[in-house]
Design an enzyme around this catalytic site. Sequence first.
Site, PDB file in Angstrom:
ATOM      1  N   GLU A   1       9.890  16.362  16.280  1.00 54.48           N
ATOM      2  CA  GLU A   1      11.013  16.939  15.545  1.00 54.48           C
ATOM      3  C   GLU A   1      10.441  17.630  14.323  1.00 54.48           C
ATOM      4  OE1 GLU A   1       9.788  14.048  14.855  1.00 54.48           O
ATOM      5  OE2 GLU A   1       9.746  14.143  12.672  1.00 54.48           O
TER       6      GLU A   1
ATOM      7  N   LYS B   1       1.401  17.079   6.304  1.00 52.38           N
ATOM      8  CA  LYS B   1       1.791  16.654   7.654  1.00 52.38           C
ATOM      9  C   LYS B   1       0.634  16.659   8.663  1.00 52.38           C
ATOM     10  CE  LYS B   1       6.293  16.132   6.906  1.00 52.38           C
ATOM     11  NZ  LYS B   1       6.884  14.765   6.917  1.00 52.38           N
TER      12      LYS B   1
ATOM     13  N   SER C   1       2.797  18.143  -2.060  1.00 50.74           N
ATOM     14  CA  SER C   1       2.678  17.830  -0.637  1.00 50.74           C
ATOM     15  C   SER C   1       2.597  19.057   0.260  1.00 50.74           C
ATOM     16  CB  SER C   1       3.847  16.949  -0.203  1.00 50.74           C
ATOM     17  OG  SER C   1       5.068  17.585  -0.521  1.00 50.74           O
TER      18      SER C   1
END
Lengths: 271, 402
Positions: free
Chosen positions: B115, B93, B382
């Site tokens: 969010e 991210k 990830s």
Amino acid sequence: MANRIDEQLARLLKKGQKALIAYIAAGDPTLDATRALAIAFEKAGVDVLELGVPFSDPLADGIVNQMAAARALESGTTVAGVLECVRQIRRESQLPIVLYTYMNPVYQYGFERFHADAAAAGVDGLLLLDLPPDEDQHSAEFSVQSPLRRIRLIAPTTPPERIAHLTKGASGFLYYVSREGVTGERSDVAESLAERVALIRQHSTLPIAVGFGISTPEQVRAVAAHADAVVVGSAIVKRIAEHGAEPDLAEKVAALVAPLAAAAHAGAQAQ
Amino acid sequence: MIDLAALPDQRGHFGPYGGMFVPETLMTALNELSAEYERARRDPAFQQELAAILKDFAGRPTPLYFAQRLTEQLGGAKIYLKREDLLHTGAHKINNALGQILLARRMGKTRIIAETGAGQHGVATATVAARAGLECVIYMGAVDMERQALNVARMRFLGAKVVAVTAGQATLKEAINEAMRDWVTNVRHTHYILGSALGSHPYPMIVRDFHRIIGDEARAQILEREHRLPDLLVACVGGGSNAIGLFWPFLNDEGVEMIGVEAGGRGIQDGDHAARFQGGKLGVLQGTKTYLLANNDGQIQLTHSVSAGLDYAAIGPEHAYLRDLGRIGYDFATDDEALEAFQRLSQVEGIIPALESSHAIAYLLKRAPKMQPSQVIVVNLSGRGDKDVAQAAEILLKGGPR
């Protein structure tokens, strides 16, 4: 083709009056109550009824309208149920009705079929919060031929060059969102209103409704000094939430609405 | 060949998917973001600055690790893990958060909102906002705040305000609704760092572009190691950002198969999963037209996944299009399979994966044994599982996955 919204607004404006548009969530607390409210609203002087078709994820709505949609869904309200409710209202009333909703319920019902069924039920206009002209003007799927008036939103952030684009495919009236933000009551009326309304009038001859955050007769009068119609939503919805279970709900809410309508009708004289 | 330059088209469509289905109040901000992004991506100074912080602050490039013991145990294809879990803040991210904070600064925005589901995007956003000295507000479902408490604490230490969202099922979808309401209200000075390849145009494109570095690196790394392209790429898919980041640079490499793994939850029954391609239909949600989980009346259905990051009712629009083209295949892993994979990778390779990434590992465990030792698989790892330790312990120590 004649349309109740066009006729109603033209009739008022000719008399020098402004219109009150009242918003409620269909099915809050039940569709029977919605029908009774519509009839009571017409008697109380409401000029256009804006009926919210409930959606699970109303991202342009504040907490009051979110909770109303949740109550409506809880009471089992469906898209077909809302259309049936309009059909029943039409047996007693010619109050112009605009449906206010989001894309997904309409999309799952079938975009074209929804337009046809809504018009047949007696709906006069449609405001799809999340369908900007950027999407429907280029899409065969979303550009249907329909007698429903296509209400477009204009925001305070909308640049002047975009206003022309927004007004091009609009009909019925233009809906100017007087505040950045979601639906809900505010304590004051935005100062830039007169300027913005004048700017929009340069691009369109359609009547201009102003909404988002208007709740008192004083605010209605202040807005009606510039706009052709004033939308009141959350304040009414809040009253419905307070009295939802009571047998005289319609009368109680109509008592709130009547002074708002009177303020709108007197609006032009107040200038 | 897929015309990558046309993904998306000028108005943000991936074939019949995507677009800008938002209230008028947001159109101007989205158009400004598109315009600024177009300028930034052609600006060498922007690209240089981003490359520098990706390297020095985030820790790129991430290794492509040969998972030797897992390969031997499964007895099939050679398994490589793309180690996005080693990035600063613990997941991919940060790639997107760093890119978007630079865009926010270029646009003169002084306030950042986001969010978050699993909290990884929230932590990444809080991190980049702290680094930029900008006010930061993170919206998070109350249910997710409970299951990802560690990340909530991290965001607060980083100076962000974390707002609990209690509406609906109080997970990622509701957090996005609330972030969009904030943005509608504060749009003039606030930038919304959307964290997945979903929502209105230009987000699916921007988020993908900031994550394609995963695939660019993996492609160069595997060519160096194996002197050939992989046979299979695997990634988990919530909104789909890590998957599209890994897959994108390989889309026109014909021999490379790609599988996105959705959350099968407790199984594919209404309300028990988040596998949009299993039980979903075409619709419009939160700005985009895509596959989603809704009932016949258009109401968005409840979702469930053990992994907060995959617990979402819609899939990124580009995934829907690439599935139509037959370019990417989609499968799912259940909660139990993911928890098993979580333990397996921890014990065999000494890497605790995030529960999201565990879904990709779960698919790998089933697929690798069916392939040849001469074949090569790259799995996007990830995120790391530190955030999930408390939740996993609670489930697994109660007797293991059912």
